[in-house]
Scaffold this active site. Structure first.
Site, PDB file in Angstrom:
ATOM      1  CD  GLU A 165      -4.724  -9.079   3.882  1.00 42.68           C
ATOM      2  OE1 GLU A 165      -4.870  -8.097   4.609  1.00 42.68           O
ATOM      3  OE2 GLU A 165      -3.849  -9.135   3.007  1.00 42.68           O
ATOM      4  CG  HIS A 209      -2.099  -0.899   1.100  1.00 43.45           C
ATOM      5  ND1 HIS A 209      -3.093  -0.729   0.171  1.00 43.45           N
ATOM      6  CD2 HIS A 209      -2.433  -2.019   1.780  1.00 43.45           C
ATOM      7  CE1 HIS A 209      -4.000  -1.691   0.288  1.00 43.45           C
ATOM      8  NE2 HIS A 209      -3.619  -2.500   1.247  1.00 43.45           N
ATOM      9  NE  ARG A 250       1.248  -5.073   3.284  1.00 46.57           N
ATOM     10  CZ  ARG A 250       0.091  -4.685   3.827  1.00 46.57           C
ATOM     11  NH1 ARG A 250      -0.705  -5.576   4.418  1.00 46.57           N
ATOM     12  NH2 ARG A 250      -0.245  -3.411   3.811  1.00 46.57           N
ATOM     13  CG  ASP A 307      17.611 -11.684  -6.022  1.00 51.75           C
ATOM     14  OD1 ASP A 307      17.758 -12.763  -5.410  1.00 51.75           O
ATOM     15  OD2 ASP A 307      17.339 -11.629  -7.244  1.00 51.75           O
TER      16      ASP A 307
END
Ligand code: 3PY
Ligand code: MG
Length: 249
Positions: free
Chosen positions: A148, A44, A69, A83
């Site tokens: 969720e 987000h 995230r 990476d």
């Protein structure tokens, strides 16, 4: 440093702070505060792989777990973030065991998975200095699936049973929306769903984490045995601090 998943069995819950400012300066300030973990949000917040890398580098001197995230549980972000040197990934919107297995596969080199190979050019391998990286990377990674949605609740036993999914994290905001209570994560039906999810995660023997809605909610989640809890956000701290300062003078 131990794998994050291996630190979650201790006597106390691991407390974290959500990083949504997408800024390495504020990340460094927050890392100094002593949180167990910081979550850098690629879903987000206005982050790119480069801004996430800058934040990861900013907090590197501190004994804090940097969790990223990914925007979605797909291979491109998973390999780029690994990476770059993130060892712990939170994956949003995991709704089925098949999705969970695909995420695990994307995080593991062949023959154990399908992660693309960059060794000498990845920061994670010390730019090639860690000669054993390709064979040991898997042992350092922690994968956390976010629960969720209604679909995730329905599939929670199967998701939790997936080998390679190390922990599960409940997202009250999206869960509320999925259950028909957009913007109301405190709704009794959402609370009940959260308690149900926690019980199923416990039954699977995996660590449960959650995003706390307030200080009181964080304290409740500690007493309920959550192993890792987000107790606030960088944006919340700044917004509340700014308003409180102005109001107090
Ligand atoms: C949510 O609440 O939906 C989140 O993703 C944050 O925990
Ligand atoms: Mg969410």
């Amino acid at each position: 440093m131990s794998r994050f998943a291996d630190t979650l069995g201790g006597a106390t819950a691991k407390l974290g702070l959500w990083q949504a400012l997408a800024n390495s300066y504020t990340a460094e300030i927050c890392a100094r505060a002593g949180f167990d973990w910081l979550l850098f949000d690629g879903e987000h917040a206005p982050n790119t792989a480069q801004t996430l890398l800058a934040q990861l580098q900013a907090v590197a001197p501190f004994p804090v777990e940097a969790i990223a995230r990914v925007p979605l549980g797909e291979p491109v972000a998973i390999k780029q973030y690994l990476d770059a040197g993130f060892r712990t990934l939170l994956v949003p919107m995991v709704d089925s065991a098949d999705q969970a297995r695909a995420i695990v596969s994307a995080a593991r080199f062949p023959p154990f998975g399908t992660r693309g190979v960059a060794s000498a050019t990845s920061r994670a391998s010390g730019f090639g200095a860690d000669k054993a990286y390709l064979t040991t990377a898997q042992e350092k990674v922690t994968l956390i699936a976010q629960i969720e949605s209604r679909a995730a609740l329905d599939a929670i036993d199967a998701i939790a049973a997936v080998e390679g999914i190390d922990a599960l994290f409940i997202g009250p905001g999206d869960l509320a929306a999925s259950l028909g209570h957009l913007g109301d994560p405190r709704h009794p039906e959402v609370r009940q769903a959260i308690d149900h999810a926690k019980a199923r995660i416990d039954a699977a023997g995996k660590p449960a984490g959650i995003f706390a809605l307030s200080v009181d909610d964080a304290k409740l989640r500690i007493t309920q045995g959550y192993r890792f809890i987000s107790i606030g956000t960088d944006i919340g701290l700044l917004a509340n601090g700014a308003a409180a300062l102005l109001g107090s003078v």
